[in-house]
Design an enzyme around this catalytic site. Structure first.
Site, PDB file in Angstrom:
ATOM      1  CB  SER A 243       4.932  44.471  36.186  1.00 24.31           C
ATOM      2  OG  SER A 243       4.801  43.271  35.464  1.00 24.31           O
ATOM      3  CB  SER A 281       4.286  40.331  39.631  1.00 20.18           C
ATOM      4  OG  SER A 281       4.495  41.707  39.839  1.00 20.18           O
ATOM      5  CG  ASP A 283       7.477  42.214  41.126  1.00 20.81           C
ATOM      6  OD1 ASP A 283       6.614  42.933  40.587  1.00 20.81           O
ATOM      7  OD2 ASP A 283       7.194  41.175  41.745  1.00 20.81           O
TER       8      ASP A 283
END
Length: 360
Positions: A243, A281, A283
């Site tokens: 992340s 991830s 983000d």
């Protein structure tokens, strides 16, 4: 005879873009913004807390205009729903590991209630704002080592000069199968009528697959993977599980809608490093302005602020993209190697760079 000396250590990270940097080249170049860390470094415990204070007052009383953009939502942050609705933040911004979000949010609530005893009674409840990345490769995340005291230590230690790399929330983070962590940068943009606006970025970098790594436009990921393989570190075949949290600050007078547009441009800088916002991830980008505050009390007048025209935002957009890419490079550059849980190890990019040629 061939030289037996060690390759020279790179002296400075590459500079991104054509805009001027601020005095410190960090988010603290935005006036009033400070950053503090609490770092836990004890064998299998490699974690911590980082706190960004938008100003030195109480953000519950003097709220800060802000907006967040979720590039990929594989995350466990707290506070984003109310932030999206009201367009203000009312606590400092806290970064930590995934399993410590609740502890840090509780610390923020206690902190606000101590300063404002009627919080949740005659006053509204407070919206804690905590972002996270999973540092479980290096940190024994199940031990829940972060305490409320760690949040307060990071908050109270916030300053304009702060460390980057393997510190605070970045202590246990990995990026591109290397040591990740905290990075920061700033850029300055000419303002209409003279003067300058500053855009500063801070990242918590814990993302990326090594073969995709780009450093200032140079594709070095595959060569790094080959180098590490020679040193006994096998290339990862796992999908993206990391992340990144990106925090963008500016002193330009923007409203929440415009700040959402600014936050989105940080994604351009992230993509330049080789990120594809992978499935696993989280983000997330938060942008805020220090140009004015919004009073928490209805008895106090709202500010009369002339916002920057949308047609004048391109320079800030460039600054957000460039400072984000630069901050990620700084996170990788400043991070020192760490060995943590079960002997898991992440090497430092700067230790490996002498074996590569960025000119090829």
């Amino acid at each position: 005879m061939p030289s037996t000396s060690s390759p020279a250590q790179p002296t400075a990270p590459p500079f991104i873009g054509t805009l001027l940097q601020g005095e410190r080249n960090t988010i603290a170049d935005v006036p009033g913004v400070t950053v503090g860390h609490s770092t836990l470094d004890d064998g299998g415990i490699q974690t911590g807390v980082t706190v960004i204070r938008p100003h030195q007052g109480d953000p519950f009383r003097d709220k800060v205009p802000a907006a967040a953009v979720v590039l990929n939502g594989f995350g466990k942050s707290v506070g984003l729903v109310q932030l999206a609705e009201l367009g203000v933040l009312e606590t400092p911004i806290a970064l930590t590991n995934t399993f410590s979000v609740g502890t840090v949010a509780t610390a923020q609530i206690r902190q606000c209630a101590a300063a404002n005893p009627e919080t949740g009674r005659s006053l509204p409840t407070v919206n804690p704002l905590v972002f996270e990345c999973n540092d479980g490769f290096l940190n024994d995340i199940q031990r829940l080592a972060v305490s409320e005291a760690d949040y307060l230590r990071a908050h109270d230690g916030a300053a304009a000069d702060f460390a980057q790399g393997s510190v605070g929330a970045g202590r246990g983070m990995s990026s591109f199968q290397l040591k990740g962590g905290i990075g920061s940068a700033s850029r300055r943009v000419s303002a209409r009528g003279g003067g300058l606006h500053t855009v500063g970025t801070l990242v918590l970098a814990n993302y990326g697959r090594q073969p995709q790594l780009l450093l200032a436009g140079h594709s070095i990921g595959e060569r790094l993977a080959q180098l590490q393989a020679v040193r006994g570190v096998p290339a990862s075949t796992e999908p993206e599980k990391g992340s990144i949290i990106i925090v963008v600050a500016t002193d330009a007078p923007l409203d929440a809608r415009q700040l959402g547009r600014l936050a989105l441009r940080a994604g351009a800088g992230l993509a330049r490093t080789g990120s594809v916002y992978g499935h696993g991830s989280g983000d997330i980008v938060l942008a805020f302005s220090t140009a004015y505050t919004v009073p928490g009390s209805v008895e106090r007048p709202m500010p009369a602020v002339a916002m920057l025209h949308d047609g004048l935002l391109d320079g800030l957009f460039q600054a957000a993209a460039d400072s984000t890419e630069q901050a990620i490079i700084h996170a990788l550059w400043q991070a020192t190697a760490v060995t943590g849980r079960d002997g898991n190890h992440r090497a430092s990019l700067r230790d490996l760079l002498p074996a590569l040629s960025l000119s090829s």
